[in-house]
Write a protein that holds these residues in place. Structure first.
Motif, PDB file in Angstrom:
ATOM      1  N   THR A 146      -2.573 -13.112  -8.748  1.00 23.02           N
ATOM      2  CA  THR A 146      -2.075 -11.255  -9.346  1.00 23.02           C
ATOM      3  C   THR A 146      -2.430 -10.593 -10.160  1.00 23.02           C
ATOM      4  OG1 THR A 146       0.339 -11.459  -9.520  1.00 23.02           O
ATOM      5  CG2 THR A 146      -0.986 -11.628  -7.012  1.00 23.02           C
ATOM      6  N   LYS A 167       4.440  -9.073  -4.418  1.00 27.63           N
ATOM      7  CA  LYS A 167       3.992  -9.603  -3.085  1.00 27.63           C
ATOM      8  C   LYS A 167       5.059  -9.262  -2.457  1.00 27.63           C
ATOM      9  CE  LYS A 167       1.655 -13.385  -5.410  1.00 27.63           C
ATOM     10  NZ  LYS A 167       1.577 -14.211  -5.386  1.00 27.63           N
ATOM     11  N   PRO A 168       5.007  -9.251  -0.655  1.00 26.85           N
ATOM     12  CA  PRO A 168       3.646  -9.177  -0.004  1.00 26.85           C
ATOM     13  C   PRO A 168       2.547  -7.173  -0.556  1.00 26.85           C
ATOM     14  CG  PRO A 168       4.394  -8.568   1.256  1.00 26.85           C
ATOM     15  CD  PRO A 168       5.345  -9.361   0.677  1.00 26.85           C
ATOM     16  N   PRO A 169       1.951  -6.906  -0.801  1.00 19.63           N
ATOM     17  CA  PRO A 169       0.433  -7.359  -0.127  1.00 19.63           C
ATOM     18  C   PRO A 169      -0.254  -9.040  -0.479  1.00 19.63           C
ATOM     19  CG  PRO A 169      -0.448  -5.596  -0.668  1.00 19.63           C
ATOM     20  CD  PRO A 169       0.824  -5.766  -0.637  1.00 19.63           C
ATOM     21  N   PHE A 170      -0.630 -10.013   0.070  1.00 16.72           N
ATOM     22  CA  PHE A 170      -1.104 -11.057  -0.148  1.00 16.72           C
ATOM     23  C   PHE A 170      -2.584 -11.339  -0.933  1.00 16.72           C
ATOM     24  CE2 PHE A 170       3.287 -12.764   0.741  1.00 16.72           C
ATOM     25  CZ  PHE A 170       3.679 -13.371  -0.345  1.00 16.72           C
ATOM     26  N   GLN A 196      -4.821 -13.252  -0.092  1.00 20.11           N
ATOM     27  CA  GLN A 196      -5.732 -13.103   1.048  1.00 20.11           C
ATOM     28  C   GLN A 196      -6.010 -11.676   1.729  1.00 20.11           C
ATOM     29  OE1 GLN A 196      -3.253 -14.196  -0.388  1.00 20.11           O
ATOM     30  NE2 GLN A 196      -3.495 -16.943   0.204  1.00 20.11           N
ATOM     31  N   VAL A 197      -5.065 -11.230   2.003  1.00 18.96           N
ATOM     32  CA  VAL A 197      -5.429 -10.219   2.382  1.00 18.96           C
ATOM     33  C   VAL A 197      -5.855  -8.897   2.108  1.00 18.96           C
ATOM     34  CG1 VAL A 197      -4.167  -8.729   4.533  1.00 18.96           C
ATOM     35  CG2 VAL A 197      -3.861 -10.799   4.340  1.00 18.96           C
ATOM     36  N   SER A 198      -4.934  -8.558   0.368  1.00 16.82           N
ATOM     37  CA  SER A 198      -5.615  -7.742  -0.009  1.00 16.82           C
ATOM     38  C   SER A 198      -5.526  -7.448  -1.562  1.00 16.82           C
ATOM     39  CB  SER A 198      -4.455  -5.917   0.152  1.00 16.82           C
ATOM     40  OG  SER A 198      -4.624  -5.165  -0.928  1.00 16.82           O
ATOM     41  N   GLY A 238      -8.251  -4.239  -2.955  1.00 15.46           N
ATOM     42  CA  GLY A 238      -7.601  -3.831  -1.566  1.00 15.46           C
ATOM     43  C   GLY A 238      -8.539  -4.819  -0.684  1.00 15.46           C
ATOM     44  N   PRO A 269      -9.621  -8.419   0.962  1.00 17.26           N
ATOM     45  CA  PRO A 269      -9.744 -10.192   0.925  1.00 17.26           C
ATOM     46  C   PRO A 269     -10.060 -10.717   0.051  1.00 17.26           C
ATOM     47  CG  PRO A 269     -10.249  -9.173   2.749  1.00 17.26           C
ATOM     48  CD  PRO A 269      -9.948  -8.484   2.393  1.00 17.26           C
TER      49      PRO A 269
END
Length: 292
Positions: free
Chosen positions: A177, A193-196, A198-200, A204, A206
């Motif tokens: 990150t 985290k979150p968001p992780f 993989q999503v954001s 922002g 994936p």
């Protein structure tokens, strides 16, 4: 003993050109996934292979990918990033792969990008790896010319951009990150985290970040299968691993060996034991951030 990652690396000659890499089977994994597999099938194969992240955390690669939103409603662009910011003191396994066979990394990244349907990819490279930077830029250019990168790859409806980004030399950039913040032009501090990612993740959207060595395993898993990869290992962790040894040993260096090799075998059989006049007292098994 099979050594898929380093079999075409030779310190006495330059790395394979695109044509030479293709002659030994290079980019056949890209053709295979585009012609024979859907993204979900690639994710499942990698999950079945038990490939774990080679950057330190050891998390299941296929499972990590499975958290990325898929399907027509997924946010775009999606990003894929190779963490090549090898700043851990005494580590040089990724440098061996980057300078020894850069097309292997690029092919692995294309396979991974297809699996998550990424649109844009980056190699985030340690600032000091000047030779690697030159080689990667040349290899990316060759891959574009051959149709492995760019619009409608090999006649498919899928496209991928790839760029090289050289970091400015902060150790913290190796954390995924913090690396994303650096890519966005911010201070390289880790995110909560979150968001992780993989999503954001990046901007922002994936994002998947994997280590260089992780990506380099992928073409071989696609071409040879999950059971073959698991069979390379001496332990429940699949595949081979590049082990680097530095310090007061007779033969410092890096070797591709089965997962599960003992510390004693690595130090005595490969690194040649301690230098004359020195006794073994301790070892850092994973760089400066681990305990003796």
């Amino acid at each position: 003993m099979e050594q898929p990652l380093t079999q075409h690396i030779n310190a006495n000659r330059p790395p394979l050109s695109l044509k030479e890499y293709e002659k030994v089977g290079g980019y056949s994994a890209v053709r295979k996934v585009l012609q024979q597999k859907d993204p979900a099938g690639v994710q499942k194969l990698v999950q079945d292979s038990n490939l774990k992240g080679r950057g330190g955390a050891g998390f299941s690669t296929g499972m990590k990918w499975s958290f990325v939103p898929m399907g027509p409603d997924a946010p775009h662009p999606k990003y894929l990033i190779a963490n090549a910011d090898e700043m851990e003191p005494g580590t040089f396994k990724d440098r061996l792969l980057l300078e020894g066979n850069p097309h292997q990394l690029i092919e692995g990244m294309i396979v991974a990008a297809y699996a998550i349907q990424a649109d844009i990819s980056y190699v985030f490279l340690r600032w000091a790896y000047k030779e690697a930077a030159t080689l990667i830029l040349k290899s990316i250019s060759e891959a574009y010319e051959a149709g492995y990168l760019g619009k409608n790859i090999l006649g498919s409806d899928w496209s991928l951009e790839m760029h090289l980004h050289t970091g400015v030399g902060r150790y913290m950039c190796g954390e995924e990150t913090a690396l994303l913040n650096a890519l966005e032009g911010k201070r390289a501090t880790p995110r909560a985290k979150p968001p992780f990612p993989q999503v954001s993740g990046l901007f922002g959207k994936p994002t998947i970040v994997n280590n260089v060595e992780t990506f380099c395993c992928l073409p071989h898993i696609i071409n040879n299968g999950a059971d073959w990869f698991k069979g390379l290992s001496n332990s429940e962790d699949a595949g081979t691993k590049i082990y680097g040894v530095s310090g007061r040993v007779k033969r410092p260096g890096a070797w591709e060996l089965p997962m599960g090799i003992t510390m004693r075998e690595l130090l005595e059989n490969y690194a040649g034991g301690m230098l004359d006049g020195y006794q073994f007292r301790g070892v850092l098994p994973g760089g400066a951030s681990t305990d003796f």
